[in-house]
Write an enzyme that holds these catalytic residues in place. Structure first.
Site, mmCIF file in Angstrom:
data_model
loop_
_atom_site.group_PDB
_atom_site.id
_atom_site.type_symbol
_atom_site.label_atom_id
_atom_site.label_comp_id
_atom_site.label_asym_id
_atom_site.label_seq_id
_atom_site.Cartn_x
_atom_site.Cartn_y
_atom_site.Cartn_z
ATOM 1 N N SER A 282 0.789 -1.237 0.000
ATOM 2 C CA SER A 282 0.000 0.000 0.000
ATOM 3 C C SER A 282 0.821 1.287 0.000
ATOM 4 O O SER A 282 0.278 2.351 -0.276
ATOM 5 C CB SER A 282 -0.947 0.021 1.200
ATOM 6 O OG SER A 282 -2.128 -0.625 0.841
ATOM 7 N N LYS B 29 0.629 3.311 -3.076
ATOM 8 C CA LYS B 29 -0.507 4.205 -3.354
ATOM 9 C C LYS B 29 -0.069 5.669 -3.348
ATOM 10 O O LYS B 29 -0.595 6.485 -4.099
ATOM 11 C CB LYS B 29 -1.619 3.981 -2.312
ATOM 12 C CG LYS B 29 -2.249 2.594 -2.428
ATOM 13 C CD LYS B 29 -3.113 2.233 -1.230
ATOM 14 C CE LYS B 29 -3.714 0.845 -1.418
ATOM 15 N NZ LYS B 29 -4.358 0.291 -0.236
ATOM 16 N N TYR C 194 -2.947 -2.147 -10.362
ATOM 17 C CA TYR C 194 -2.827 -2.040 -8.905
ATOM 18 C C TYR C 194 -2.035 -3.215 -8.326
ATOM 19 O O TYR C 194 -1.141 -3.015 -7.492
ATOM 20 C CB TYR C 194 -4.240 -1.963 -8.298
ATOM 21 C CG TYR C 194 -4.248 -2.083 -6.805
ATOM 22 C CD1 TYR C 194 -3.874 -1.005 -5.999
ATOM 23 C CD2 TYR C 194 -4.592 -3.285 -6.189
ATOM 24 C CE1 TYR C 194 -3.863 -1.131 -4.624
ATOM 25 C CE2 TYR C 194 -4.583 -3.413 -4.816
ATOM 26 C CZ TYR C 194 -4.213 -2.337 -4.034
ATOM 27 O OH TYR C 194 -4.186 -2.463 -2.667
ATOM 28 N N TYR D 128 -4.623 2.960 7.817
ATOM 29 C CA TYR D 128 -5.837 2.169 8.024
ATOM 30 C C TYR D 128 -6.617 2.739 9.199
ATOM 31 O O TYR D 128 -6.691 3.956 9.370
ATOM 32 C CB TYR D 128 -5.489 0.675 8.229
ATOM 33 C CG TYR D 128 -4.481 0.134 7.251
ATOM 34 C CD1 TYR D 128 -4.680 0.243 5.872
ATOM 35 C CD2 TYR D 128 -3.312 -0.480 7.679
ATOM 36 C CE1 TYR D 128 -3.753 -0.272 4.965
ATOM 37 C CE2 TYR D 128 -2.385 -1.002 6.774
ATOM 38 C CZ TYR D 128 -2.612 -0.880 5.425
ATOM 39 O OH TYR D 128 -1.697 -1.370 4.541
ATOM 40 N N VAL E 211 0.874 -3.785 3.875
ATOM 41 C CA VAL E 211 0.818 -5.090 4.543
ATOM 42 C C VAL E 211 2.110 -5.893 4.434
ATOM 43 O O VAL E 211 2.255 -6.918 5.094
ATOM 44 C CB VAL E 211 -0.348 -5.979 4.043
ATOM 45 C CG1 VAL E 211 -1.675 -5.483 4.537
ATOM 46 C CG2 VAL E 211 -0.324 -6.135 2.551
HETATM 47 N N1 GLU Z 1 -1.812 -5.537 -2.308
HETATM 48 C C1 GLU Z 1 -2.465 -5.456 -1.033
HETATM 49 C C2 GLU Z 1 -3.958 -5.650 -1.165
HETATM 50 O O1 GLU Z 1 -4.549 -5.003 -1.975
HETATM 51 C C3 GLU Z 1 -2.134 -4.151 -0.420
HETATM 52 C C4 GLU Z 1 -2.816 -3.964 0.900
HETATM 53 C C5 GLU Z 1 -2.075 -3.030 1.818
HETATM 54 O O2 GLU Z 1 -0.861 -2.967 1.831
HETATM 55 O O3 GLU Z 1 -2.800 -2.328 2.548
HETATM 56 O O4 GLU Z 1 -4.544 -6.430 -0.508
#
Ligand code: GLU
Length: 325
Positions: free
Chosen positions: A64, A67, A193, A245, A263
């Site tokens: 993430s 992003k 993504y 989060y 994650v």
């Molecule tokens: N590729 C992971 C997913 O979409 C990223 C989630 C994350 O790092 O928050 O589940």
């Protein structure tokens, strides 16, 4: 040993001790193979100084944290306004929440949750997902001036395939957004993504990447403008309100720095006007954030007095002398 290096080493020791209480994410099976005891931290200052400690050579996927990079890349190109398709409000939900698409419009709440990032990644330049990812990698390389010399933010094929084989929740989000015309092609959006989440970095290259965000959009070495000051400010505001989060409130109180976690156990944190920091520790706490990373960020913020909510020296001076001094 220099003072900054001493503090960074202490942060790493604290992180290493904390790591034992976390668990590696395994809902993407390949991520589950990470060594839970691996811990690393790097601080890069705008003046070119810095320090690092721990498993600094260990590479991890951005997940993430990507992003932030894709949002910056889209905003830097200026061809699309990502905020035509995503909002700017925190979701207060876990990272994989499916509910934070506005029911009426299918719009994601912000660009730093999965749905929002899926919508933004479709805006990367290129005719297909692999070309879009080349655009993003080019942006990462320009922003780091090639700091990631070993792999240039290479794609981890095993992690990419693992997520592609299992990422049905993200596909559902993309399909729902297509139903509402938020994305043009849900297959392109979600595959882009998955790929951006699978790009590799280490703590030093990630901290180096964050420097232009700490400097109002300018690469401190070359003076090259990577992103407008306004776009940079917006991204930092979103990181502050949406970057961790449903632990973003605690992070604001305990650390107080714009940051984004992933994650894989990565956290990128930016102190405007001062430095960028990257932590890695794949053992995660109940909210999906690296336990070592959280512990290290807390220590660094406290010892280096980094919280953007702290008045620091200005407050201490007023306390002793008032305005008349
Ligand atoms: N590729 C992971 C997913 O979409 C990223 C989630 C994350 O790092 O928050 O589940």
């Amino acid at each position: 040993m220099e003072e900054l290096q001493r503090i960074v080493t202490r942060a790493w020791e604290t992180g290493r001790a904390a790591a034992a209480s976390g668990r590696v994410a395994n809902y993407i099976p390949e991520l589950g193979k990470a060594d839970p005891s691996s811990v690393a931290v790097a601080v890069a200052n705008l003046d070119g100084s810095g320090a690092s400690a721990g498993d600094v050579e260990t590479r991890f996927t951005l997940q993430s944290v990507s992003k932030v990079a894709s949002l910056a890349c889209v905003m830097a190109t200026g061809l699309h306004d990502p905020f035509e398709r995503v909002g700017v409000e925190p979701s207060g939900d876990a990272f994989h929440s499916i509910v934070r698409l506005e029911e009426e419009t299918g719009r994601p709440r912000n660009p730093l949750i999965n749905a929002g990032a899926i919508a933004v990644s479709e805006l990367l330049e290129g005719p297909n997902p692999s070309e879009k990812i080349e655009t993003l990698r080019g942006f990462l390389q320009v922003a780091t001036r090639g700091a990631d010399v070993d792999g240039s933010f290479a794609l981890d094929e095993a992690i990419y395939h693992s997520e592609r084989d299992t990422g049905y929740r993200n596909r559902a989000l993309a399909s729902y957004m297509k139903h509402h015309d938020v994305v043009a092609d849900p297959f392109v959006a979600v595959d882009t993504y998955f790929r951006q989440c699978s790009l590799l970095a280490d703590v030093r290259s990630l901290a180096r990447f964050g420097l232009f965000l700490a400097s109002g959009g300018v690469d401190p070495d070359s003076g090259l403008r990577i992103l407008s000051a306004e776009a940079t400010r917006k991204i930092l505001a979103l990181m502050t309100t949406c970057g961790l989060y449903d632990e973003v409130g605690r992070f604001a109180l305990q650390v107080g720095i714009p940051a984004k976690s992933g994650v894989s156990g990565a956290i990128l944190a930016i102190v405007p006007g001062r430095c960028a920091m990257a932590c890695f520790g794949p053992a995660l706490g109940p909210k999906g954030n690296s336990v070592a990373g959280m512990a290290m960020m807390e220590l660094l913020a406290r010892e280096l007095e980094l919280s953007i909510f702290s008045a620091g020296e200005a407050g201490r001076q007023l306390e002793t002398s008032g305005q008349s001094a």
